[in-house]
Design a protein around this motif. Structure first.
Motif, PDB file in Angstrom:
ATOM      1  N   PHE A 188      -5.499  -4.841  -8.075  1.00  0.00           N
ATOM      2  CA  PHE A 188      -5.545  -4.534  -6.578  1.00  0.00           C
ATOM      3  C   PHE A 188      -6.379  -5.303  -5.864  1.00  0.00           C
ATOM      4  O   PHE A 188      -7.430  -5.998  -6.210  1.00  0.00           O
ATOM      5  CB  PHE A 188      -6.345  -3.301  -6.441  1.00  0.00           C
ATOM      6  CG  PHE A 188      -5.844  -1.820  -6.876  1.00  0.00           C
ATOM      7  CD1 PHE A 188      -4.572  -1.307  -6.139  1.00  0.00           C
ATOM      8  CD2 PHE A 188      -6.298  -1.426  -7.975  1.00  0.00           C
ATOM      9  CE1 PHE A 188      -3.816  -0.200  -6.871  1.00  0.00           C
ATOM     10  CE2 PHE A 188      -5.505  -0.097  -8.639  1.00  0.00           C
ATOM     11  CZ  PHE A 188      -4.438   0.181  -7.947  1.00  0.00           C
ATOM     12  N   ASN A 196       0.884  -1.168   0.146  1.00  0.00           N
ATOM     13  CA  ASN A 196       0.022   0.080   0.032  1.00  0.00           C
ATOM     14  C   ASN A 196       1.034   1.095  -0.185  1.00  0.00           C
ATOM     15  O   ASN A 196       0.467   2.332  -0.510  1.00  0.00           O
ATOM     16  CB  ASN A 196      -1.082  -0.022   1.240  1.00  0.00           C
ATOM     17  CG  ASN A 196      -1.960   1.055   1.140  1.00  0.00           C
ATOM     18  OD1 ASN A 196      -2.631   1.462   0.049  1.00  0.00           O
ATOM     19  ND2 ASN A 196      -2.386   1.616   2.277  1.00  0.00           N
ATOM     20  N   LYS A 234      -7.575  -6.096  -2.147  1.00  0.00           N
ATOM     21  CA  LYS A 234      -8.017  -5.264  -0.926  1.00  0.00           C
ATOM     22  C   LYS A 234      -7.736  -6.167   0.365  1.00  0.00           C
ATOM     23  O   LYS A 234      -7.392  -5.529   1.285  1.00  0.00           O
ATOM     24  CB  LYS A 234      -9.674  -4.965  -0.846  1.00  0.00           C
ATOM     25  CG  LYS A 234     -10.186  -4.156  -1.776  1.00  0.00           C
ATOM     26  CD  LYS A 234     -11.520  -3.570  -1.557  1.00  0.00           C
ATOM     27  CE  LYS A 234     -11.799  -2.603  -2.686  1.00  0.00           C
ATOM     28  NZ  LYS A 234     -13.256  -2.303  -2.326  1.00  0.00           N
ATOM     29  N   THR A 235      -7.633  -7.418   0.126  1.00  0.00           N
ATOM     30  CA  THR A 235      -7.315  -8.468   1.285  1.00  0.00           C
ATOM     31  C   THR A 235      -6.390  -9.433   0.760  1.00  0.00           C
ATOM     32  O   THR A 235      -6.087  -9.459  -0.733  1.00  0.00           O
ATOM     33  CB  THR A 235      -8.417  -9.029   1.992  1.00  0.00           C
ATOM     34  OG1 THR A 235      -8.941  -9.995   1.053  1.00  0.00           O
ATOM     35  CG2 THR A 235      -9.568  -7.983   2.613  1.00  0.00           C
ATOM     36  N   ASP A 284      -2.687  -6.729   3.168  1.00  0.00           N
ATOM     37  CA  ASP A 284      -4.052  -6.105   2.554  1.00  0.00           C
ATOM     38  C   ASP A 284      -3.523  -5.081   1.579  1.00  0.00           C
ATOM     39  O   ASP A 284      -2.233  -4.506   1.923  1.00  0.00           O
ATOM     40  CB  ASP A 284      -5.156  -5.793   3.670  1.00  0.00           C
ATOM     41  CG  ASP A 284      -5.621  -7.008   4.336  1.00  0.00           C
ATOM     42  OD1 ASP A 284      -5.365  -8.186   3.690  1.00  0.00           O
ATOM     43  OD2 ASP A 284      -6.271  -6.923   5.439  1.00  0.00           O
ATOM     44  N   ASN A 285      -4.414  -4.748   0.812  1.00  0.00           N
ATOM     45  CA  ASN A 285      -4.231  -3.601  -0.001  1.00  0.00           C
ATOM     46  C   ASN A 285      -2.997  -3.615  -0.812  1.00  0.00           C
ATOM     47  O   ASN A 285      -2.074  -2.690  -1.023  1.00  0.00           O
ATOM     48  CB  ASN A 285      -4.318  -2.098   0.724  1.00  0.00           C
ATOM     49  CG  ASN A 285      -5.518  -1.812   1.288  1.00  0.00           C
ATOM     50  OD1 ASN A 285      -6.626  -2.282   0.891  1.00  0.00           O
ATOM     51  ND2 ASN A 285      -5.505  -1.544   2.673  1.00  0.00           N
ATOM     52  N   CYS A 286      -2.818  -4.754  -1.554  1.00  0.00           N
ATOM     53  CA  CYS A 286      -1.342  -4.909  -2.506  1.00  0.00           C
ATOM     54  C   CYS A 286      -1.924  -4.699  -3.788  1.00  0.00           C
ATOM     55  O   CYS A 286      -3.121  -4.741  -3.999  1.00  0.00           O
ATOM     56  CB  CYS A 286      -0.976  -6.416  -2.281  1.00  0.00           C
ATOM     57  SG  CYS A 286      -0.346  -6.627  -0.520  1.00  0.00           S
ATOM     58  N   CYS A 287      -1.064  -4.336  -4.501  1.00  0.00           N
ATOM     59  CA  CYS A 287      -1.260  -4.219  -6.011  1.00  0.00           C
ATOM     60  C   CYS A 287      -0.226  -5.077  -7.082  1.00  0.00           C
ATOM     61  O   CYS A 287       1.154  -5.159  -6.846  1.00  0.00           O
ATOM     62  CB  CYS A 287      -0.929  -2.773  -6.293  1.00  0.00           C
ATOM     63  SG  CYS A 287      -0.972  -2.222  -7.705  1.00  0.00           S
TER      64      CYS A 287
END
Length: 287
Positions: A198, A138, A200-201, A173-176
């Protein structure tokens, strides 16, 4: 040009009136006067002066018509160039491969993800290369960076191919997911794309989006397997592995200087065995 004429209608009307009626009237008045000085006494008749003036008007009319013709030709050429550019853009869009990426499988926490790359256009895509594959946190820090590119020879129109990322499990979480892709269309033109998704979890399924990079003549970084990353510059159409192969074909593999290698430019769409030659030159050999 015509806009200026519309703004000065009265002035243009006055000039036309003076050219057609004013000058002959002035000639008529001058011939009615009888000067006392011999120098100003006319040696020709009013008819001869009017004939000469008529010839001048005919010459000016020819020049004006020629200028208008050149102006119209310029306008036609500009419109023709615009149409040609528009047709070229439409042709490029029609020949550009379009893709859709879809998650088809993975292990726990999106580990070792499998993706389907579907060619949703009516055009074949050749020499597909996916590179710069990363997982970002993130805070945009690299959590994982794939050190090798993924090569696909061809994806036919309305066909798909499956790729394996081999990525580790997500730990936050919130990885891309982020990567880039190059391919050639049926005319050999290079198209570049950026891909992202993306999560979110750590267990949510990523939905990938892909967008073409308009400017394909931009610097980028190509990762070699198990070797240091080298910065390259891509020149579409004029770059190929043949430059490197020819350089090594003379049998001077051990005597090439780094300054020579720096001048070489090549394409990422070349076959994988080509990069093995380049990988022989480790970064620590450069001074």
């Amino acid at each position: 040009m015509f806009d200026r004429m519309k703004k000065h209608k009265k002035l243009i009307a006055f000039i036309i009136f003076m050219v057609i009626f004013g000058v002959p009237l002035i000639i008529h008045i001058l011939f009615k006067l009888h000067p006392n000085i011999d120098f100003f006494v006319a040696e020709w008749t009013a008819g001869e002066i009017l004939s000469y003036y008529g010839s001048i008007l005919a010459f000016l009319g020819t020049v004006i018509l020629g200028a208008l013709s050149l102006y119209q030709n310029q306008i036609i050429k500009q419109e023709s160039d615009k149409r040609a550019e528009l047709l070229e853009q439409r042709k490029r869009k029609s020949n550009m491969p379009r893709f859709r990426l879809r998650h088809v499988g993975s292990q726990g926490n999106i580990q070792k993800m499998q993706l389907d790359i579907e060619n949703i256009s009516e055009n074949i895509a050749n020499d597909i290369v996916l590179f710069d594959v990363k997982i970002l946190s993130n805070s945009k820090e690299d959590l994982w960076d794939k050190k090798s590119a993924i090569h696909l020879d061809t994806i036919q129109a309305n066909d798909k191919a499956t790729i394996y990322l081999g990525n580790p499990a997500l730990t936050e979480d919130n990885c891309c997911f982020k990567m880039k892709m190059n391919c050639n269309d049926k005319y050999g033109d290079i198209h570049s794309y950026k891909i992202w998704a993306f999560c979110k979890t750590i267990s949510s399924i990523p939905h990938f989006q892909i967008e073409e990079i308009k400017n394909t003549e931009t610097p980028w970084t190509y990762p070699f397997r198990e070797f240091t990353t080298y910065s390259l510059f891509i020149i579409p159409k004029y770059s190929s592995a043949s430059l490197i192969i020819l350089s090594f074909s003379s049998g001077q593999l051990g005597t090439l200087f780094p300054s020579v290698l720096v001048l070489l430019k090549f394409s990422p769409t070349s076959k994988p065995h080509f990069f093995l030659i380049c990988a022989m030159y480790r970064c620590d050999t450069f001074v």
